[in-house]
Design an enzyme around this catalytic site. Structure first.
Site: not given
Length: 379
Positions: A223, A331
């Site tokens: 992703h 992140g």
């Protein structure tokens, strides 16, 4: 190897593996030891001994899986890491399990039966039909996986989808004693975010974390980027290009082929001091301790909860992920999951945070290596 010969082999090696850790097992990096102390409450001696035991458990489980055949009902390491539990549906196999150094558990359902039901669920449209009574914010099937200790297929759903989850289980032929629906507070999300960072940027915007170096680049989450996307450092220096990416669907994995001159090292950023060595990719069992390194939250540890889980992200369903109790935040996506010095996978997504705790799923690294014919760089 015949079982009798294998058992004789175990008789020789298990006292070492389950007693004092060997010299090789005492080389855990200080950052790993610190994270395992914080997240699992283990001191250095306990942590190194546990990792050694869990590594040995992998061989025991695989051999018993083979010898038990269709009667194999799954296996898991006890919460304290000291016991290997092996489920079988045939009581006559209990003595064999005990002889191999594991604790037998007589189960009603074979692992293959539950895995077949999960595979059937993967092929269904699991979206809940919309009705006037359905509150979309309170509905959704978050994930489902085989809980080997419970000997059931577990479906996790928001409060408004409990009945729908039960209906899905029935559609794949499971009875009430073969599945369990557990209520969760939120749907899982991937951990990518658009912000500056010290890991790597996709098309100079979204940030993710590198998983592991391979001989021609590195692997990360699917992703994070699509084939053709660029990968750069936070300072803008070129790292390479996404050469392969799968998400959603059968995996959440990507491969970035790096530019000429890139130094590829078999280590993991500890986000503290020094680096963490990678020496292989032997997969850990359910219940084993595991740690994760990511560019947002650094190093955190927990345990493996389930293998082969299916997760329902907003972008679509992803199969074949490993469920853990390790926390993660935006992140951290793509970052390294590892047990001791063994690479396990790359961070996919989950729920919660490292302040409140959470659940995180990872894409097994061996599937990435096999799919793209890659070789892990080792320390």
């Amino acid at each position: 190897m015949e079982l009798t010969r294998f058992l004789a082999f175990l008789a020789a090696v298990l006292p070492v593996a389950y007693g004092a850790p060997s010299q090789a097992s005492t080389s855990l990096h200080p950052e790993i030891l610190a994270a395992m102390k914080r997240d699992l409450g283990l001191d250095a001696k306990q942590a190194t001994a546990r990792v050694a035991r869990e590594l040995a458990a992998t061989d025991v489980i695989e051999q018993l899986r083979s010898s038990a055949g269709d009667s194999f009902a799954g296996a898991w390491v006890a919460e304290d890491g000291t016991t290997i539990n092996v489920g079988v549906t045939d009581p006559a196999l209990a003595a064999e399990v005990t002889s191999a150094g594991a604790t037998p558990a007589i189960m009603a359902n074979s692992l293959s039966k539950l895995e077949q039901a999960k595979a059937a669920l993967d092929n269904l449209d699991i979206e809940q039909p919309k009705t006037l009574a359905t509150d979309s914010a309170d509905s959704g099937v978050a994930a489902y996986y085989v809980d080997v200790a419970a000997n059931k297929l577990v479906l996790e759903a928001l409060a408004g989808s409990i009945a729908h989850a039960e209906s899905l289980a029935e559609q794949v032929g499971l009875t009430a004693s073969e599945f369990e629906v557990r209520t969760v507070e939120e749907m899982p999300t991937t951990f990518a975010t658009v912000q500056g960072g010290d890991a790597y940027l996709i098309n100079r915007s979204a940030r993710c974390s590198i998983g592991f170096a391979v001989t021609t680049g590195f692997v990360s989450a699917g992703h994070c980027g699509s084939s053709g996307n660029s990968a750069t450092t936070s300072a803008g220096a070129a790292l390479g290009t996404f050469s392969g990416s799968v998400f959603p669907g059968s995996a959440d994995m990507s491969y970035v082929r790096t530019v000429s001159g890139t130094t590829l090292r078999g280590y993991i950023n500890s986000y503290g001091s020094g680096t963490l060595p990678v020496s292989g990719s032997t997969a850990s069992a359910v219940g084993a301790s595991i740690c994760r390194s990511g560019s947002t939250t650094g190093v955190h540890c927990g345990t493996v909860g389930a293998l082969g889980a299916t997760v329902n992200y907003a972008e679509g369903r992803v199969t074949g992920l490993t469920r853990t109790s390790v926390c993660a935040e935006p992140g951290d996506s793509g970052g390294s999951f590892y047990s001791g010095a063994q690479a396990q996978g790359v961070t996919s997504g989950g729920s919660g945070s490292c302040t409140s705790g959470g659940t995180t799923y990872f894409q097994p690294v061996n599937e990435i290596l096999s799919t793209y014919s890659l070789t892990l760089v080792r320390a």
